[in-house]
Structure formats: structure tokens, C-alpha cells
Enzyme design. Structure first.
Site, PDB file in Angstrom:
ATOM      1  N   LEU A  58      42.277  28.262  41.097  1.00 20.00           N
ATOM      2  CA  LEU A  58      43.090  27.547  40.118  1.00 20.00           C
ATOM      3  C   LEU A  58      44.022  28.512  39.404  1.00 20.00           C
ATOM      4  O   LEU A  58      43.585  29.493  38.812  1.00 20.00           O
ATOM      5  CB  LEU A  58      42.205  26.819  39.103  1.00 20.00           C
ATOM      6  CG  LEU A  58      42.901  25.812  38.165  1.00 20.00           C
ATOM      7  CD1 LEU A  58      41.910  24.756  37.699  1.00 20.00           C
ATOM      8  CD2 LEU A  58      43.532  26.493  36.953  1.00 20.00           C
ATOM      9  N   HIS A  83      36.864  37.012  32.468  1.00 21.64           N
ATOM     10  CA  HIS A  83      38.095  37.597  31.942  1.00 21.64           C
ATOM     11  C   HIS A  83      38.500  36.796  30.699  1.00 21.64           C
ATOM     12  O   HIS A  83      38.281  35.581  30.641  1.00 21.64           O
ATOM     13  CB  HIS A  83      39.182  37.500  33.017  1.00 21.64           C
ATOM     14  CG  HIS A  83      40.434  38.240  32.708  1.00 21.64           C
ATOM     15  ND1 HIS A  83      41.396  37.718  31.865  1.00 21.64           N
ATOM     16  CD2 HIS A  83      40.897  39.450  33.115  1.00 21.64           C
ATOM     17  CE1 HIS A  83      42.394  38.577  31.768  1.00 21.64           C
ATOM     18  NE2 HIS A  83      42.120  39.634  32.522  1.00 21.64           N
TER      19      HIS A  83
END
Length: 338
Positions: A127, A231
Site C-alpha cells: 500500500l 516506521h
């Protein structure tokens, strides 16, 4: 401005390549390599074209399109059965407890064990939303459209599903986890290993990765601190997955240590709550916000729309009907917008 999700075509290759260059590394499913991206598109075309419903090792590539301009502004992928072409490796974080009667002490040591536990599961991944479009819930549309696609083609997918989140990457594009563990065995930096994996597969991991458990106490503090952490740009994605029913169960990525989230496919909220309905009318009189999808395989389309429930079907907003190319008496699958 209206957007829709649709199947990727060969004409989207340049768009995918331009987006891949914006990922900043650590994004294995969207490598900035034309040959690798073309191979993904070819594989996706084969999957969309197959008509029987047996579960095979396939990939579906979807894109986010601006309806007004035709521009592609995002992408996502669905893998039907991972670990069939190449082993699907993860690290599993576990604990070993040992006791010494003589010392009267108990020691608990965390260990990372290389595993293929998740082999055979389906995966949602790849994505990416263009930085210029990160508003208006388009990331949510990209993410949840995949679940409606699965709900509408359920027999093509496994009973377990996973999502890998990118791990912590430093400002130089390196991975503290890789540097503290695998990099010591491979003699290459994270960027090189990540690119090689994206274009050539996981087999080199099987060839070179140590098979024995790794005690986390032997890693640097920095490497140990990022195990199972996404992240910073992926924290919202992790919350979105948790809202769908995914959970982190101590599996992490072998490259960057990012968390692997898992769920039972039929328990995923958007799949569980998806409903198929007939459109009885199209108007501008409002309704509840929803994701609405239609079409089989390569004809799949999904967009945001307003839906009003009726006794014998639904009333759909004009904008959504136009984006999907549907009208009265057509059937759609829909789920409420979270």
C-alpha cells in the site's frame, strides 16, 4: 474530487514506477525497478484472468485513480497464498526460561527464531499513497478496498491473513535491525539486501541466514529497541489494521524488524461486515458514508459513497454510482466507513 480503486493495467507501469521512487526504501512490494514492477503486473493480469476458484499463489495489484483526471495516485496489493514460490520467512520473538537451583535464580531470555509459520496465509501489502493525496481518507479507501475484494472473491483466499509493516529506517535509509543482526552474516547493507529481495526473492535468505535462534541480548541496544516497531509513517496503518481485527503476535520482518500483523480472514471487520445489496435508486438525498464496490475480478471497482438502507435494497449517491459505473438494479457490496 472523486477517486476509485480498480485493477492495475500495463498503462499504470509508469505511475507505479514514479510512486516506487518516493517510498524511501524498505518497501519490498513496490521496488523502484521497472522489470520487477512489470513482472508484478504480468502476474496480476494472470490472476485476474483465471476463472476457477481454487486457492493458488497469486498476486492482485490495485490502483487508486482520480476519476476526473485518470491519474493514478496510489496502489495496493493482495497475495492469495504466500510462501509457495519462495519460502516466507519471519522472525518469531519468544522467551526461554531457565532456572538454577544452585544459584536460586531464574533467567528469562528473549530469542528471535527464523520461521515459516505464516506460510500459506494470504497477505495484504504494497500500500502506497502519493504524498500529495494524504487527506480525505484515501489511505483508508486503499486499505479497506482490499478487504471488500477478498469478501467478493472469498474462495480465492486463505483462512488466515497477514500484513507486514515497514520497520524503523534511519535518515540515511539504513535499518538498525538489519545492521545489528542479518547484515553481519550477509556482507551487504540494508538497501542492497532490500533491493535484491524485491527483485530476486527470498531464496538468498534460506541460503545464508543463520538457522539457530538469536538471543536479543546479543544485539545492540538500538537494534533491540526497534524489534516489532513500525516506521513512524506506518503507525496510522498499524492502528487501521488493529481496528480491522489484526494483532501483533510476535512475528517480525527479517530485514527491518517491522511488525507482522495477523488475523483470521473471516474475522476481519470489513470482510465480516460487508453486505451485498441491490441498488433500488440513485439520488442526491444523502445517507451513511460507506465503501461501495462492484465487479468481478478485473472489473472490480471501489469508492466512497452515501448509502441509505431500504426494505428491498439500498439507495446510492449519484457520485458513487458514477465512479463505479452502476445504476438501478445493479448489485454492489458495501461496508460502513469507520
Amino acid at each position: 474530487m472523486s477517486h476509485r480503486i480498480r485493477a492495475a493495467t500495463d498503462d499504470d507501469l509508469q505511475h507505479l514506477y514514479e510512486m516506487a521512487k518516493l517510498t524511501g526504501g524498505g518497501f519490498t512490494n513496490l521496488p523502484p525497478d521497472r522489470r520487477a514492477l512489470k513482472a508484478k503486473l504480468d502476474r496480476s493480469h494472470e490472476a485476474f484472468a483465471r476463472q476457477d476458484e481454487a486457492i493458488e499463489d497469486e498476486l492482485f495489484v490495485l490502483v487508486l485513480e482520480d476519476v476526473a483526471t485518470g491519474e493514478v495516485r496510489g496502489t495496493c496489493q493482495i497475495f492469495t497464498r504466500v510462501g509457495q514460490r519462495h519460502p516466507f520467512y519471519s522472525y518469531r520473538l519468544g522467551t526461554l526460561t531457565q532456572a538454577s537451583k544452585e544459584l536460586g535464580r531464574t533467567f528469562r531470555a528473549e530469542m528471535l527464531t527464523l520461521t515459516t509459520d505464516l506460510e500459506g496465509a494470504s497477505e495484504v501489502g504494497g500500500l502506497f499513497l502519493h504524498p500529495g493525496e494524504r487527506a480525505g481518507g484515501l489511505g483508508l479507501l486503499l486499505a479497506r478496498a482490499r478487504y471488500l475484494f477478498i469478501a467478493m472473491h472469498r474462495k480465492r483466499f486463505a483462512d488466515r491473513i497477514l500484513a507486514e509493516l515497514r520497520g524503523v529506517i534511519d535518515e540515511a535509509g539504513g535499518s538498525p535491525f538489519w545492521d545489528g543482526l542479518a547484515g553481519r552474516f550477509f556482507g551487504m547493507n540494508f538497501q542492497d539486501a532490500d533491493q535484491f529481495n524485491a527483485t530476486n526473492g527470498h531464496q538468498f535468505i534460506a541460503d545464508l541466514m543463520p538457522k539457530h535462534p538469536i538471543y536479543t541480548a546479543m544485539l545492540s541496544d538500538h537494534a533491540r529497541s526497534v524489534i516489532g516497531l513500525p516506521h513512524p509513517s506506518g503507525r496510522a496503518a498499524m492502528r487501521m489494521l488493529e481496528n480491522e481485527g489484526f494483532a501483533y503476535e510476535n512475528y517480525c520482518d527479517i530485514f527491518d524488524g517491522g511488525p507482522t500483523m495477523t488475523a483470521r480472514t473471516d474475522a476481519v471487520r470489513s470482510i465480516r461486515e460487508a453486505r451485498a445489496s441491490r441498488i433500488i435508486a440513485v439520488d442526491r438525498d444523502g445517507g451513511a458514508e460507506a465503501l461501495v464496490a462492484c465487479g468481478h475480478m478485473a472489473d472490480f471497482r471501489c469508492t466512497f459513497g452515501l448509502v441509505r438502507e431500504a426494505a428491498d435494497g439500498i439507495v446510492l449517491s449519484v457520485e458513487a454510482a458514477s465512479a463505479l459505473g452502476v445504476g438501478e438494479d445493479d448489485h454492489v457490496t458495501h461496508v460502513g466507513r469507520l
